[in-house]
Enzyme design. Sequence first.
Site, short mmCIF file in Angstrom:
data_model
loop_
_atom_site.label_atom_id
_atom_site.label_comp_id
_atom_site.label_asym_id
_atom_site.label_seq_id
_atom_site.Cartn_x
_atom_site.Cartn_y
_atom_site.Cartn_z
N THR A 178 34.79 7.53 38.27
CA THR A 178 36.05 7.61 37.48
C THR A 178 36.61 9.02 37.68
O THR A 178 37.35 9.26 38.63
CB THR A 178 35.82 7.30 35.99
OG1 THR A 178 34.80 8.14 35.47
CG2 THR A 178 35.45 5.84 35.79
N LYS A 180 27.18 7.83 38.60
CA LYS A 180 28.50 8.39 38.29
C LYS A 180 28.42 9.03 36.91
O LYS A 180 27.69 8.55 36.03
CB LYS A 180 29.61 7.37 38.40
CG LYS A 180 29.60 6.21 37.46
CD LYS A 180 30.22 6.48 36.13
CE LYS A 180 31.60 7.10 36.29
NZ LYS A 180 32.10 7.51 34.94
N THR A 215 23.93 9.79 31.53
CA THR A 215 24.94 9.51 32.53
C THR A 215 25.71 8.30 32.07
O THR A 215 25.23 7.50 31.27
CB THR A 215 24.34 9.19 33.91
OG1 THR A 215 25.41 9.13 34.85
CG2 THR A 215 23.62 7.84 33.92
#
Lengths: 416, 416
Positions: free
Chosen positions: A164, A190, A201
């Site tokens: 993102t 990510k 995360t």
Amino acid sequence: MASAKTVPVSPLAPTHRPDLPAIAGVGLATAQAGIRYSARTDVLYVALAEGTQAAGVFTRSRCPSAPVDWCREALKSEGARALVVNSGNANAFTGARGRDAVALTAAIAGRAADCAPQAVFIASTGVIGEPLDATKFEGVLADCAGRVDGGSAAWSAAAEAIMTTDTFPKLATRQARIDGTVVTLNGIAKGAGMIAPDMATMLSFAFTDAALPQAVLQDLLSAGTAKSFNCVTVDGDTSTSDTLMLFATGAAGNAAVTDAADPRLADFKAQLDDLLVELAQLVAKDGEGARKFVTVRVEGATDDTSAHRIAMSIANSPLVKTAVAGEDANWGRVVMAVGKAGEPADRDRLGIWFGDVRVAHAGARDPDYSEAAASAVMRESDIVIRVELGLGTGTARVWTCDLTHDYIAINGDYRS
Amino acid sequence: MASAKTVPVSPLAPTHRPDLPAIAGVGLATAQAGIRYSARTDVLYVALAEGTQAAGVFTRSRCPSAPVDWCREALKSEGARALVVNSGNANAFTGARGRDAVALTAAIAGRAADCAPQAVFIASTGVIGEPLDATKFEGVLADCAGRVDGGSAAWSAAAEAIMTTDTFPKLATRQARIDGTVVTLNGIAKGAGMIAPDMATMLSFAFTDAALPQAVLQDLLSAGTAKSFNCVTVDGDTSTSDTLMLFATGAAGNAAVTDAADPRLADFKAQLDDLLVELAQLVAKDGEGARKFVTVRVEGATDDTSAHRIAMSIANSPLVKTAVAGEDANWGRVVMAVGKAGEPADRDRLGIWFGDVRVAHAGARDPDYSEAAASAVMRESDIVIRVELGLGTGTARVWTCDLTHDYIAINGDYRS
């Protein structure tokens, strides 16, 4: 439809993107489903061979996303055949529509993978509170299933599709031996914002061809998380969607092992831990606006838990993090953060180091302290802050990044 | 010697600086001792009439400053005759030299006030870890003692002398009746950064001419703090020096009261609480870099303590605070902050309002939600975020400010 922000790549990004090897039983494909972003991939589909086992660690948020609820439930029945990850919309706080969207996604993926919906795992990341239109997966996932690939380019594309506000894709790989059989571990992650303790995360997925039962996988993953993702923080905020999963296809055909404490798993456990630490560090290195990577080490606490809390108090302090951003060896703010942790600490025994420079000793500024030497440490992009409490043998090590103008810029205007 | 930073006055500063009335038994003087700043006052000396009683609430930091240790000890013997406050150096984490500096300050002030050192209260604010040269008070405090004044200009000067990165002085006043006798309450505060729960200002001092025993004063101050300074946060960081004290000279000659729960103290208690709330709000309005004042209200929690923790989780979230800075009605981040508080919450019962605009209802976006109406609320400088949990009757109200580029600028370069 929003475009993805074009933010410069983090200066802490690795200079080399690793080539991940194929893992027997894992096939990947990415697509543009148009969930939110335009002109970029936003869906990852992973096909998993029959017999694949799964384990997961999820956010401790009291308000988890619909996909987190789904995965927790799906783990109750053994076996995983597909993983679907989308970026752009977290499908969090979307009420009954969110549950429907997850069920529809699982149904579509189940048809594509020719499996029961309960063998499909789902993760979503992006904006919270907006309904996710899962009908957009119709056709897309079947198409993905028809063209899965296990090569290094596919792994790289997978890591990109789940980003993102990340500025670089995060990948890592390891090899391990289980009773003589070589097995491979690949992982992608990510992160960026909303990174905090107790699942640090947004999303991370690890895969191996090792043959391991679900209970063993879960034990190994939970233990590894405690030393990796639970030791990294960007801003102290905890996502509703944090998800870490480990999938084992069993294709390596190693000897059967039924206990995570079996010594034949020692190397696998060490390599898994190492893989998770690398991925967690990559998340900190891509913290929103990060210019410096910070390791906080606490030693001499009454026990490890106390050391961890003190280290997290330092790593989460806005005043410590802005001092690092300003390249200011402001150890007074470290004292403040030790004090506010609420853990046993004796002001007059504290020692503090920036890198190898001892700046404070026995409750006061080190008489030999050199401002120039400390400043030189602070100008580095990789900084170690070490605190010695002098009370016991408890230790902890956590990772974070500095707090910069770019964090404000990225988060002050995320939705627009 | 560093100059004080010239930062623009907070846009949330009151347009009118109140004129504080005299309080019989309180005399104030300020001076330039040259502790750290040049060309500004950095010392406040307050002379207190014989018979003055004192109460205090201090930081919960495990590494408190030397002056905090001093005040806690001094409160064990009744009576206060002088208060000395300096800005520029916090005398925190200064080891044995810090204790010596406090003792020397008390000795110098004791000679100036003709009292025992134990009747002197001391507070210091500014940089941590630098030795404070208390010999600079020699002569300065005696000079102050010779020219104390109780007029409104002296109160204003007092509030200015204790500022560090504050952009405006903070003063408030109230009147109350105790059994028919009118008494006055004046208060000053300084805040800005390192403001957090469990003592949420760097320094605040309130004064009254009421006649009240120490134990009653302490009960009233502790109760008032829970609803005021402990409900304000700027950055979640807790100073080593947080100090709130209340001094009562007794000059008003009201009827003797020996119990804080005595109904004759109802008005005094209400006015004290109100004074403390005003001062605490002024601290939030001068949070470093603040552009918007935020009130967080939580209702329907299982109990008040749970409501307070959830409210603080929202008020301390960097992602909520940057969203407010960006004028973004990003209620998804409010959900995140509710979830991470770890308190009982049912995602599917949550309701969230920005101002009067209900943005979320029953676990999803309000179907009647108007982005335009919510955006209009966010453009205001005074914003109320309200969360309804639907679980019980617990409520809380806390105050904070937004997180802006200026916070980074101020704190990324504080020591230089």
